[in-house]
Design a protein around this motif. Structure first.
Motif, short mmCIF file in Angstrom:
data_model
loop_
_atom_site.label_atom_id
_atom_site.label_comp_id
_atom_site.label_asym_id
_atom_site.label_seq_id
_atom_site.Cartn_x
_atom_site.Cartn_y
_atom_site.Cartn_z
N UNK A 10 32.06 30.39 41.48
CA UNK A 10 32.60 32.84 42.00
C UNK A 10 33.13 32.23 43.41
N UNK A 11 33.94 32.84 43.70
CA UNK A 11 34.55 32.77 45.05
C UNK A 11 34.83 34.81 45.99
N UNK A 12 34.99 34.11 47.59
CA UNK A 12 35.22 36.13 47.62
C UNK A 12 36.35 35.69 49.01
N UNK A 13 37.31 36.64 48.36
CA UNK A 13 38.55 37.05 49.01
C UNK A 13 39.24 35.82 48.73
N UNK A 14 39.85 34.95 49.59
CA UNK A 14 40.42 33.96 49.48
C UNK A 14 40.01 32.92 48.25
N UNK A 15 38.46 32.59 48.68
CA UNK A 15 37.75 32.32 47.77
C UNK A 15 37.83 32.20 46.18
N UNK A 16 38.22 33.56 46.06
CA UNK A 16 38.49 34.33 45.02
C UNK A 16 39.75 33.21 43.89
N UNK A 17 40.50 33.10 44.64
CA UNK A 17 41.98 33.02 44.04
C UNK A 17 41.89 31.24 43.75
N UNK A 18 40.91 31.19 44.72
CA UNK A 18 40.56 29.24 44.52
C UNK A 18 39.40 29.55 42.96
N UNK A 19 39.01 30.24 43.65
CA UNK A 19 38.19 30.95 41.93
C UNK A 19 38.62 30.50 40.70
N UNK A 20 39.60 31.36 40.58
CA UNK A 20 40.77 31.31 39.92
C UNK A 20 40.92 30.06 39.20
N UNK A 21 42.17 29.86 40.12
CA UNK A 21 42.47 28.07 39.83
C UNK A 21 41.06 26.91 39.30
N UNK A 22 40.52 26.85 39.88
CA UNK A 22 39.51 26.16 39.59
C UNK A 22 39.01 26.85 37.43
N UNK A 23 38.72 28.04 37.55
CA UNK A 23 38.26 27.80 36.32
C UNK A 23 39.79 27.65 35.05
N UNK A 24 40.53 28.07 36.12
CA UNK A 24 41.86 27.77 35.02
C UNK A 24 41.79 25.85 34.40
N UNK A 25 41.30 25.38 35.47
CA UNK A 25 41.35 24.15 35.19
C UNK A 25 40.05 23.72 33.87
N UNK A 26 39.49 24.38 33.66
CA UNK A 26 38.27 24.39 33.03
C UNK A 26 37.36 23.92 32.93
#
Length: 152
Positions: A10-26
């Motif tokens: 989970x992440x807020x603001x820029x952390x949300x962008x990072x969250x999706x990158x991490x989620x896509x990585x598996x």
């Protein structure tokens, strides 16, 4: 003991962008994007994401505007939930809304109320997303006061 079958990102603001990158990585079973949206560079990969996701938005957010969050949410596959909290601003996802006020983005709900509703959404979603079988917790999300909930 950490259960590797029950890990969310989970992440807020820029952390949300990072969250999706991490989620896509598996390696995660659920993802929560708070007052944010994904990097457009990841748009082509988002439909393949198969874990439960929740996009959590503040209706009065002057930085990650509701429509931007909705547009980001529209790019991910089911199961997913969009929860828009009425009166909540961008920095009410943090420990102070002073930055919102400084930017003339005035909250219409108290910080304590915003935190209570954010916590309720996170608890409902993660409880369902990390269960077997995974879900988004629609029934519980719909009990959050002053929340607009969309699920697909």
């Amino acid at each position: 003991v950490v259960d590797p079958g029950r890990i969310a990102v989970a992440g807020h603001s820029l952390g949300g962008v990072v969250t999706m990158k991490l989620a896509l990585g598996g390696g995660f079973q659920a993802a929560v994007v708070q007052a944010s949206y994904s990097d457009p560079a990841d748009d082509e990969r988002l439909p393949a994401l198969s874990i439960p996701t929740m996009y959590l938005a503040g209706q009065s957010d002057c930085m990650a505007k509701e429509q931007q969050v909705r547009d980001g949410w529209a790019k991910v596959s089911s199961p997913t939930a969009l929860v828009v909290l009425e009166g909540v601003t961008h920095f009410q996802f943090s420990d102070s809304d002073a930055e919102d006020v400084k930017r003339s983005c005035i909250p219409t709900t108290s910080l304590d109320d915003a935190h209570a509703r954010i916590t309720s959404a996170m608890t409902a979603f993660l409880g369902a997303a990390l269960a077997t079988p995974p879900a988004v917790g629609e029934a519980q999300l719909r009990t959050i006061p002053s929340a607009i909930v969309e699920v697909r």
